[in-house]
Design an enzyme around this catalytic site. Structure first.
Site, PDB file in Angstrom:
ATOM      1  N   HIS A  42       0.404  -1.313  -0.310  1.00 24.69           N
ATOM      2  CA  HIS A  42       0.064   0.466   0.338  1.00 24.69           C
ATOM      3  C   HIS A  42       1.525   1.174   0.364  1.00 24.69           C
ATOM      4  O   HIS A  42       1.913   1.126   0.753  1.00 24.69           O
ATOM      5  CB  HIS A  42      -0.907  -0.699   1.392  1.00 24.69           C
ATOM      6  CG  HIS A  42      -2.582  -0.723   1.154  1.00 24.69           C
ATOM      7  ND1 HIS A  42      -3.485  -0.179   1.480  1.00 24.69           N
ATOM      8  CD2 HIS A  42      -2.706  -2.114   1.021  1.00 24.69           C
ATOM      9  CE1 HIS A  42      -4.390  -0.871   1.237  1.00 24.69           C
ATOM     10  NE2 HIS A  42      -3.951  -2.034   0.934  1.00 24.69           N
ATOM     11  N   GLU A 111      -5.868  -0.954  -5.902  1.00 26.37           N
ATOM     12  CA  GLU A 111      -6.857   0.288  -4.632  1.00 26.37           C
ATOM     13  C   GLU A 111      -6.823   1.327  -5.453  1.00 26.37           C
ATOM     14  O   GLU A 111      -5.846   1.625  -5.239  1.00 26.37           O
ATOM     15  CB  GLU A 111      -7.052  -0.096  -3.650  1.00 26.37           C
ATOM     16  CG  GLU A 111      -7.798  -1.466  -2.169  1.00 26.37           C
ATOM     17  CD  GLU A 111      -9.292  -2.258  -2.940  1.00 26.37           C
ATOM     18  OE1 GLU A 111      -9.590  -1.201  -2.689  1.00 26.37           O
ATOM     19  OE2 GLU A 111      -9.044  -3.067  -1.985  1.00 26.37           O
TER      20      GLU A 111
END
Length: 339
Positions: A42, A111
């Site tokens: 991330h 994402e």
């Protein structure tokens, strides 16, 4: 071909701990008998307060040097937007050369909170899927060829060579929560990754049939693939503590429409903190009894998943690793005939 062995791994919570502490936890996982350690990739965490987001690539290299046997991989990395697939091909070829037989490249469609903050466009799902497929094909070509010229819809290379690569290519696993990417995993990947805590029918009626369909269309066998389930588990001798530990990860319980278009960790945190604790914990196996805990985990083994990677939500991960190493892993190994 011999099916992959049943493995029990540890998910390093990169959105919750800084890189040094997370590396210590990976070492501890090996010491407590886990078979693998996986990390997400991330740019930003699911929540701002107490959040972290160490880069997976240098972290994997560092942890490889501090461990001896655990498999190390990403669950998952997006090789399509903020990375060029060629950069990922080079990085994982290097890791595979340094730690042969121990590295896995887990990939997915991603994402938006990891791409949009860099000023990058966030494509529709159809394009993200096409990019993933093309990126995996390009990585395979770079790992098996030399002076690779590739003209795809999204990526190109011009006489590119990955000079340092392992004798055996790094396995590529595809993470998916829908049928299209799952079918793709069955066709072209070495493994399939999904997450626990969703409706049982998703696995029995959608994902596993799609995986079998992809495997069959490629003329392969299902037991050639490593089927990895990222298990959401909160185990403690104190059941209330196990329940409250899930609060940090409440964002995982948000419905897709609730978090669609949310790229700010502060806003994601606000939405997650509004959830009652019962909903925050809904994705997790919450237990204080080892036998009950193992019986719930057994459900996923019975579905055919052969690689369970346990993600615990609490802040005291050393406690979790010790409890799992003492009370849960021995029961699981006895259950699958490894005791």
């Amino acid at each position: 071909m011999t099916p992959p062995p049943i493995r029990f791994g540890y998910k390093a919570s990169a959105e919750q701990f800084g890189p040094s502490e997370l590396a210590d936890l990976a070492v501890a996982a090996e010491e407590h008998g886990f078979d693998s350690v996986f990390i997400s990739d991330h740019l930003q965490p699911w929540r701002h307060d107490g959040g972290h987001a160490p880069a997976s690539l240098p972290w994997l290299g560092a942890v490889g040097a501090r461990t001896q046997r655990v498999i190390l991989g990403t669950s998952v990395l997006t090789p399509t937007i903020r990375y060029h697939p060629g950069v990922i091909a080079q990085a994982f070829a290097t890791l595979g050369s340094m730690y042969p037989g121990r590295i896995v490249l887990g990939v997915g469609t991603g994402e938006s909170l990891n791409e949009v903050p860099l000023g990058l466009a966030w494509p529709e799902q159809k394009e993200r899927f096409a990019r993933l497929k093309e990126s995996v094909n390009l990585i395979h070509e770079l790992w098996t060829g030399e002076r690779v010229t590739f003209e795809g819809e999204y990526y190109r290379t011009d006489k590119a060579t990955i000079y340092d690569r392992p004798a055996d290519p790094v396995p590529i696993y595809i993470g998916a929560s829908g049928p299209a990417a799952t079918r793709l995993a069955g066709r072209i990947a070495d493994g399939f990754i999904t997450t626990s805590g969703k409706a049982p029918s998703l696995y029995t009626d959608t994902l596993l049939p799609a995986l079998r369909d992809g495997v069959e269309k490629a003329g392969r066998r299902l037991d050639e693939l490593d089927t990895l389930m990222e298990m959401k588990v909160s185990f403690d001798t104190d059941r209330e503590r196990a329940m409250q530990d899930t609060r940090f990860w409440a964002a995982l319980a948000l419905k897709p429409e609730q978090k669609a278009g949310v790229e700010d960790p502060l806003e994601m945190q606000r939405l997650a903190d509004e959830l009652p604790i019962e909903q925050a914990a809904s994705r997790w196996i919450v237990s204080d009894d080892p036998d009950e805990h193992v019986e719930k985990i057994r459900t996923y083994l019975d579905l055919g998943f052969r690689h369970l990677v346990f993600h615990a939500p609490g802040h005291d991960q050393q406690r979790f690793l010790a409890l799992y190493g003492e009370q849960i892993l021995p029961r699981l190994r006895a259950l699958v005939g490894q005791g």
